[in-house]
Structures are given as C-alpha cells and as structure tokens.
Design a protein around this motif. Structure first.
Motif, PDB file in Angstrom:
ATOM      1  N   SER A 284       0.877   5.555   2.265  1.00  0.00           N
ATOM      2  CA  SER A 284      -0.077   4.372   2.957  1.00  0.00           C
ATOM      3  C   SER A 284      -1.493   4.382   2.437  1.00  0.00           C
ATOM      4  O   SER A 284      -1.912   3.199   2.481  1.00  0.00           O
ATOM      5  CB  SER A 284       0.004   4.281   4.466  1.00  0.00           C
ATOM      6  OG  SER A 284      -0.541   5.543   4.807  1.00  0.00           O
ATOM      7  N   SER A 285      -1.800   5.404   2.212  1.00  0.00           N
ATOM      8  CA  SER A 285      -3.302   5.298   1.620  1.00  0.00           C
ATOM      9  C   SER A 285      -3.210   5.075  -0.070  1.00  0.00           C
ATOM     10  O   SER A 285      -4.553   4.706  -0.322  1.00  0.00           O
ATOM     11  CB  SER A 285      -3.737   7.057   1.803  1.00  0.00           C
ATOM     12  OG  SER A 285      -2.886   7.843   0.829  1.00  0.00           O
TER      13      SER A 285
ATOM     14  N   ASN B 200      -2.442  -0.755  -0.868  1.00  0.00           N
ATOM     15  CA  ASN B 200      -3.160  -1.653   0.160  1.00  0.00           C
ATOM     16  C   ASN B 200      -2.271  -2.433   0.890  1.00  0.00           C
ATOM     17  O   ASN B 200      -1.429  -3.354   0.517  1.00  0.00           O
ATOM     18  CB  ASN B 200      -4.226  -2.521  -0.418  1.00  0.00           C
ATOM     19  CG  ASN B 200      -5.322  -1.554  -1.137  1.00  0.00           C
ATOM     20  OD1 ASN B 200      -5.643  -0.379  -0.755  1.00  0.00           O
ATOM     21  ND2 ASN B 200      -6.027  -1.984  -2.359  1.00  0.00           N
TER      22      ASN B 200
ATOM     23  N   GLY C  50       1.440  -0.255   5.691  1.00  0.00           N
ATOM     24  CA  GLY C  50       1.204   1.056   6.679  1.00  0.00           C
ATOM     25  C   GLY C  50       2.315   1.987   6.815  1.00  0.00           C
ATOM     26  O   GLY C  50       3.290   1.887   5.909  1.00  0.00           O
ATOM     27  N   LYS C  51       2.296   2.828   7.633  1.00  0.00           N
ATOM     28  CA  LYS C  51       3.384   3.779   7.905  1.00  0.00           C
ATOM     29  C   LYS C  51       4.636   3.185   8.464  1.00  0.00           C
ATOM     30  O   LYS C  51       5.773   3.422   8.000  1.00  0.00           O
ATOM     31  CB  LYS C  51       3.098   4.802   8.893  1.00  0.00           C
ATOM     32  CG  LYS C  51       1.938   5.733   8.246  1.00  0.00           C
ATOM     33  CD  LYS C  51       1.643   6.840   9.095  1.00  0.00           C
ATOM     34  CE  LYS C  51       0.311   7.739   8.832  1.00  0.00           C
ATOM     35  NZ  LYS C  51       0.037   8.850   9.823  1.00  0.00           N
TER      36      LYS C  51
ATOM     37  N   ARG D 105       1.656  -8.445   0.191  1.00  0.00           N
ATOM     38  CA  ARG D 105       1.882  -6.834   0.207  1.00  0.00           C
ATOM     39  C   ARG D 105       2.833  -6.516  -1.051  1.00  0.00           C
ATOM     40  O   ARG D 105       2.815  -5.318  -1.408  1.00  0.00           O
ATOM     41  CB  ARG D 105       2.487  -6.462   1.543  1.00  0.00           C
ATOM     42  CG  ARG D 105       1.703  -6.379   2.670  1.00  0.00           C
ATOM     43  CD  ARG D 105       2.324  -6.002   4.008  1.00  0.00           C
ATOM     44  NE  ARG D 105       1.333  -5.855   5.159  1.00  0.00           N
ATOM     45  CZ  ARG D 105       1.154  -6.882   5.875  1.00  0.00           C
ATOM     46  NH1 ARG D 105       1.800  -8.164   5.736  1.00  0.00           N
ATOM     47  NH2 ARG D 105       0.396  -6.769   6.931  1.00  0.00           N
TER      48      ARG D 105
END
Length: 494
Positions: free
Chosen positions: A128-129, A132, A135-136, A189
């Motif tokens: 997730s880092s 962009n 998320g998890k 995304r």
C-alpha cells in the motif's frame, strides 16, 4: 562256234561287265534325283525367313544391351546427383554453424533474461505504500483474486459490469488467464496499479543479466562443435556411401548383362545349329546336283517329261550369305553349262584346313523395319479418285467415250500396282523401300493422265502444254521401267 569268252593269262575268268540299266530304270533314277533336289530346295527356301528372324533377334539383343547400359547410366547419374545434393547440403549446414551459434546464444540469453524478470516480478509484492490510492483492504481483495505480485497481472481494461447493471467498470487481466473486477478500483486506482507494475518490470529488466555466463556459452559451444563433427563425418561418409551404391549398381548391371549374355549365347547356339543344318542341306543339294549332272552325262536325255524338271533342278543354288560376322561352311560357285543346255553347278566345298577364300560382296538386301513411306497414299488416293471420275470430265467438258473408259482402266491399273507394291512393304515381316523406279513411273502416269485431260479440254488453248506433258510422261515411264527392269535383272540372293 567260237566262244567269245576269253580267259586271262593266269587262267581266271574276266570280271563281268555291269549291265546298262533300262530306259525305265534310268528315268526312275532321274526322277528320284529330281524329287530329292526339289524337296531340299523347298527346305532351303525357309532360310531367308530364318535369316530375317535371326537379324531381328540380333537387333533385339542389341536393344536389350542398350537398355541395360542406359539403365545403368541413369542409376549412376542418380547416385552422383544424390551425392552432390547431400554434400552441398552438409557444406551449407557447416558454413551456417557459426551463425547458428550466435542465434543459440541470443536465444539462451533471452530465455535467461525472461526467467530473471519473471523471478523478480514474482518477488515484488503489492504494498500500500508503493501504490497510491490502494490500501490494505484493496490489497486483501486483490490477493483473494490471486493478484499478489507484479507477475500476477499484465494489464487493465474497461468493460461492462458483471451483473449487467450500471456503466463500464475496470477489469484487471491476470497473467494466467481471466479477468477480475475489484470493487473500489476504478480509473483513479487502476492507473497507479499499472504504473507500479511498469516500474517493477523496468527494475527487473535493469537487474536481468545482459551476457551469458561462461558455463552456458561453453555448453552452447560444445553443442555446436558436436554438430560440426557430426556433419564433417557425414561429409566424409557421403563419397563412401555413393561408392557403395555405385558398386551395388555395377553388380546389378553385371547380373543383368550376365543374364542377357546367357540368353544371347543360347539363342546364338540354336541359330548356329539351324544355320549348320541349312549349310548341310545346301551341300547335300550340290551333291545331288552333281549326281544328276553325272547321270545326264552318262545316260543323256531320258524323255521330254523330265527335261524341264531336270533343267529346274540343275539351277544354281542362290547365294544365301548369312548375317555379317557369322561364318558359313558353304562357298557357292558359278554354274557351268552342261549337256542338253542344262546348267550344271561346280561343287566347291570349303574345308577347315583350306585357306580362307575371298567372299563376293553381297548385294544390298531389304532391311526389316524399313517401311515404305506413307506419302505413297497421295498417288494411290489420286489414282483411286481418277478411277471414279475419269479425266477430261470436269466442268462442262465431255470427254470421248474411249477416253473415259481408257483413263479409268489406266488409273485402276496404276492404283492396283501401287497397292501391290506398297502394302507388303508396310508390314513388319516384309518391310522394305519401294522398288527403284516406281516414283518415275508414278509421275509418268500422273503426267499422262493430266495430258489426256488437257487434250480433252475444248475451251482452253493448252495443246502445246499437253504435248510437253505427254513427252515428259513418256520419258518418266521409260526411265522408271528401265530402273525396274535393271533391278529385276539383278535381284537379291533370296
């Protein structure tokens, strides 16, 4: 009375004289000799047919020999062509080994880089880092669909929603096939997701090896060298295999020639036996003619009934030389005149111990297989047509009755004569050229019929041309008849 019987000086009685045969006994003996000669002549008449058949046998043997030689030549030519093609192919492959080595090294390097990139992508996990907007929770949803690393998907695309409701949604295409839609991953995304994968691929390509390791290059070099040795060995074995094939072809050719030679030898022996029989019959005929000549010298004429028969029996035996290169024990000689005007032959038999006698040159004989030309059909058809329509009757002309009758008879005679000469010379057994002089005679008859038609033409002034044609026709007829008579005066031996 004085006894006419005298005694010898030693007191023994003299040998009695043989009583002369009666006229009937002389005639019977004369007829016996004549009949024997006639029977032998009938048997010897078959010699020409035998010689022609033997000539055809020799021609057939020569054709068989030629076919065997041609087959052997074709087999050797095929072996040579196969050897040349094989050597050229091996040489071309040998020359291409260096290029094949480069190609194999490039292929091996491509495989090595692809495996390295796949390993690198398989070890690059979604985080997730690094992506962009993801998320998890979305990472767990992607993992549930089998997408955990950069190697698990390859691209994204837009399509209808799975339930058919709503607008277009974003689909993620997995590497192993199929596509999935993750709720919450749309255009905003999906684009960072593809960017992250492209960055992972760029890093993997940068880390992938750009040269083959030494052991891999050595392995490829060994493969190429083994291939080179194998091809060089095949190149060395190609002439040996071709030589073996030539030896096998030579063996088969020798077997075929041996079989032909055996058959030819057997046929030649049979022909020699048959020819010896004919020669023996010829010698026996000459012996009987000698006996008949002696009988005529001793007892004279025994009656007019046998006079013609004995004259025919004492005809000289026609010269029947065998085929070239085949010896014959009989050497005929010219006849000499005998009593009562009959011809009596000289008997001259060559012995084995006698020196070779010069043989007279044989006259040219018809050759089997040389047929009369089909061009003779043109005059035959013309004379046949003239037999039907005559001459001088075309258009408004009306020829005299005697001209119409005579022209048809003349054309019919010419047609019959040409057919009589041409048809036997087209057959296989009696094939020959047309007699010398036939062409002149045919041209003379054609000009003669043409001149008659011109004489009967009342509307055209062609009298001078008709006279010229008549004179030329007479000259051609005389020339052709002279050639025919000269050929008849010097016929063939048979």
């Amino acid at each position: 009375m004085i006894d006419s019987t005298t005694t010898q000086r030693d007191g023994s009685a003299p040998a009695p004289r043989s009583a002369a045969p009666s006229p009937s006994e002389a005639r019977a003996e004369r007829r016996r000799l004549i009949e024997s000669i006639r029977a032998l002549r009938r048997l010897l008449d078959k010699r020409r047919t035998f010689e022609l058949a033997d000539q055809r046998r020799l021609n057939r043997e020569a054709r068989d020999q030629g076919r065997a030689e041609a087959a052997n030549g074709k087999a050797l030519q095929r072996i040579h062509e196969r050897q040349v093609r094989q050597e050229a192919s091996i040489t071309r492959r040998l020359n291409g080994l260096d290029g094949k080595r480069d190609i194999q090294e490039k292929q091996a390097l491509a495989v090595l880089r692809r495996e390295s990139i796949e390993r690198t992508l398989s070890s690059t996990y979604l985080n997730s880092s690094e992506v962009n907007g993801i998320g998890k929770g979305l990472i767990r949803d992607l993992a549930a669909q089998g997408i955990r690393t950069a190697a698990d998907f390859k691209r994204v695309s837009w399509g209808k929603a799975p339930n058919g409701k709503g607008g277009d949604v974003l689909y993620i295409h997995r590497t192993r096939g199929g596509k999935v839609h993750i709720n919450g991953i749309g255009e905003h995304r999906g684009r960072p997701l593809i960017t992250w994968r492209d960055s992972a691929i760029a890093r993997a390509e940068a880390r992938a090896p750009r040269e083959l390791p030494p052991n891999e290059r050595h392995r490829i070099a060994e493969i190429i060298e083994a291939e080179r040795k194998r091809l060089q060995q095949e190149l060395k074995e190609a002439p040996i295999a071709a030589e073996k094939a030539r030896a096998e072809a030579g063996r088969l050719h020798g077997d075929a020639l041996a079989g032909l030679t055996a058959d030819h030898r057997e046929a030649a022996e049979r022909a020699a036996e048959r020819r010896a029989e004919f020669d023996a019959m010829a010698e026996q005929l000459l012996d009987l003619q000698t006996q008949l000549s002696a009988h005529i010298d001793q007892y004279g004429d025994v009656g007019r009934r046998v006079r013609r028969a004995q004259t025919r029996a004492l005809r000289a035996l026609p010269d029947a030389p065998p085929l070239p290169g085949i010896p014959s024990p009989r050497i005929p000689s010219d006849p000499e005149p005998s009593v009562n005007g009959a011809a009596r032959p000289k008997i001259s038999l060559a012995k084995v111990t006698d020196p070779p006698q010069p043989q007279p040159q044989p006259q040219p004989q018809p050759q089997p297989g040389l047929r009369a030309s089909l061009g003779w059909l043109l005059p035959i058809l013309y004379f046949s047509l003239t037999t039907l329509v005559g001459v001088g009757e075309l258009g408004d002309n009306t020829a005299h009755l005697w001209v119409r009758f005579a022209s048809r008879i003349f054309a019919l005679a010419a047609t019959a004569e040409l057919l009589r000469l041409w048809v036997p010379r087209r057959r296989r057994r009696t094939a020959d050229r047309m007699p010398k002089g036939t062409g002149f005679q045919t041209a003379g008859v054609f000009l003669a019929l043409t001149a008659v038609g011109m004489f009967e033409d009342e509307k055209s002034d062609v009298f001078a041309a008709a006279c010229a044609f008549s004179g030329l026709a007479v000259l051609l007829l005389l020339a052709g008849t002279g050639l025919r008579l000269s050929r008849t005066a010097h016929p063939h031996p048979f």
